[in-house]
Scaffold this motif. Structure first.
Motif, mmCIF file in Angstrom:
data_model
loop_
_atom_site.group_PDB
_atom_site.id
_atom_site.type_symbol
_atom_site.label_atom_id
_atom_site.label_comp_id
_atom_site.label_asym_id
_atom_site.label_seq_id
_atom_site.Cartn_x
_atom_site.Cartn_y
_atom_site.Cartn_z
ATOM 1 N N ASP A 46 16.325 1.964 13.217
ATOM 2 C CA ASP A 46 16.813 1.244 12.037
ATOM 3 C C ASP A 46 15.800 0.203 11.566
ATOM 4 N N GLU A 47 15.202 -0.490 12.511
ATOM 5 C CA GLU A 47 14.181 -1.489 12.195
ATOM 6 C C GLU A 47 12.931 -0.817 11.634
ATOM 7 N N ALA A 48 12.553 0.329 12.197
ATOM 8 C CA ALA A 48 11.360 1.050 11.745
ATOM 9 C C ALA A 48 11.521 1.541 10.307
ATOM 10 N N GLN A 49 12.703 1.979 9.924
ATOM 11 C CA GLN A 49 12.924 2.467 8.562
ATOM 12 C C GLN A 49 12.847 1.345 7.538
ATOM 13 N N GLY A 50 13.012 0.115 7.959
ATOM 14 C CA GLY A 50 12.888 -1.018 7.058
ATOM 15 C C GLY A 50 11.445 -1.390 6.759
ATOM 16 N N LEU A 51 10.496 -0.782 7.471
ATOM 17 C CA LEU A 51 9.082 -1.092 7.262
ATOM 18 C C LEU A 51 8.493 -0.381 6.048
ATOM 19 N N TYR A 52 9.193 0.645 5.533
ATOM 20 C CA TYR A 52 8.660 1.423 4.432
ATOM 21 C C TYR A 52 9.781 1.917 3.543
ATOM 22 N N GLU A 53 9.410 2.355 2.356
ATOM 23 C CA GLU A 53 10.346 3.012 1.465
ATOM 24 C C GLU A 53 9.718 4.326 0.984
ATOM 25 N N VAL A 54 10.530 5.335 0.873
ATOM 26 C CA VAL A 54 10.054 6.643 0.439
ATOM 27 C C VAL A 54 9.870 6.612 -1.078
ATOM 28 N N VAL A 55 8.735 7.131 -1.539
ATOM 29 C CA VAL A 55 8.401 7.147 -2.954
ATOM 30 C C VAL A 55 8.510 8.582 -3.463
ATOM 31 N N GLY A 56 9.120 8.757 -4.623
ATOM 32 C CA GLY A 56 9.122 10.052 -5.271
ATOM 33 C C GLY A 56 10.202 11.014 -4.839
ATOM 34 N N GLU A 57 11.165 10.583 -4.049
ATOM 35 C CA GLU A 57 12.282 11.467 -3.703
ATOM 36 C C GLU A 57 13.508 11.029 -4.470
ATOM 37 N N PRO A 58 14.347 11.988 -4.898
ATOM 38 C CA PRO A 58 15.547 11.624 -5.668
ATOM 39 C C PRO A 58 16.563 10.888 -4.834
ATOM 40 N N ASP B 135 0.838 -1.199 0.000
ATOM 41 C CA ASP B 135 0.000 0.000 0.000
ATOM 42 C C ASP B 135 0.873 1.250 0.000
ATOM 43 N N VAL B 136 0.366 2.315 -0.620
ATOM 44 C CA VAL B 136 1.071 3.594 -0.661
ATOM 45 C C VAL B 136 0.340 4.570 0.247
ATOM 46 N N ASP C 232 6.051 18.499 6.627
ATOM 47 C CA ASP C 232 6.145 18.182 5.207
ATOM 48 C C ASP C 232 5.136 17.110 4.813
ATOM 49 N N VAL C 233 5.076 16.848 3.527
ATOM 50 C CA VAL C 233 4.220 15.783 3.006
ATOM 51 C C VAL C 233 5.139 14.655 2.566
ATOM 52 N N ARG C 234 4.829 13.426 3.015
ATOM 53 C CA ARG C 234 5.656 12.271 2.671
ATOM 54 C C ARG C 234 4.792 11.220 1.991
ATOM 55 N N VAL C 235 5.351 10.619 0.957
ATOM 56 C CA VAL C 235 4.693 9.520 0.260
ATOM 57 C C VAL C 235 5.577 8.296 0.459
ATOM 58 N N ILE C 236 4.985 7.244 1.038
ATOM 59 C CA ILE C 236 5.757 6.038 1.341
ATOM 60 C C ILE C 236 5.013 4.799 0.848
#
Length: 101
Positions: A89-101, A63-64, A72-76
């Motif tokens: 570190d574990e929490a950041q592995g639960l999602y990936e950022v979409v649309g950022e360079p 899901d997005v 800010d506005v974040r899309v993940i």
């Protein structure tokens, strides 16, 4: 008598989901579930482009989410679900950022 979930032909409940407020808390976007519920209730969260005001909305991997956070506005994109709030570190592995360079 057999339990209803063991009867033939009964559909098994989909267990590959998590409440939206729990995910936001476990992924460390908010400090508490109450804050997550307030953010969702204010209409600041979209799941797959659909606005939701329900903290108990079902969230699945793939899901997005669009989050209108105070700064800010974040899309993940949801990669995985977690049964607990772990280290950053574990929490950041639960999602990936979409649309950022």
């Amino acid at each position: 008598m057999k339990r209803p979930d063991t009867l033939p032909g009964c559909a098994k409940e989909d267990v590959a989901w998590q409440r939206l407020d729990l995910f936001l808390f476990h992924a460390r976007f908010v400090r508490s579930r109450a804050i997550a519920a307030a953010l969702i209730g204010a209409g600041c969260v979209r799941i797959n482009r659909q606005t939701t005001e329900k903290p108990h909305a079902k969230l699945r991997p793939g899901d997005v989410l669009t989050l209108a956070l105070p700064r800010d506005v974040r899309v993940i994109r949801v990669r995985a679900l977690s049964p607990r709030r772990g280290p950053p570190d574990e929490a950041q592995g639960l999602y990936e950022v979409v649309g950022e360079p």
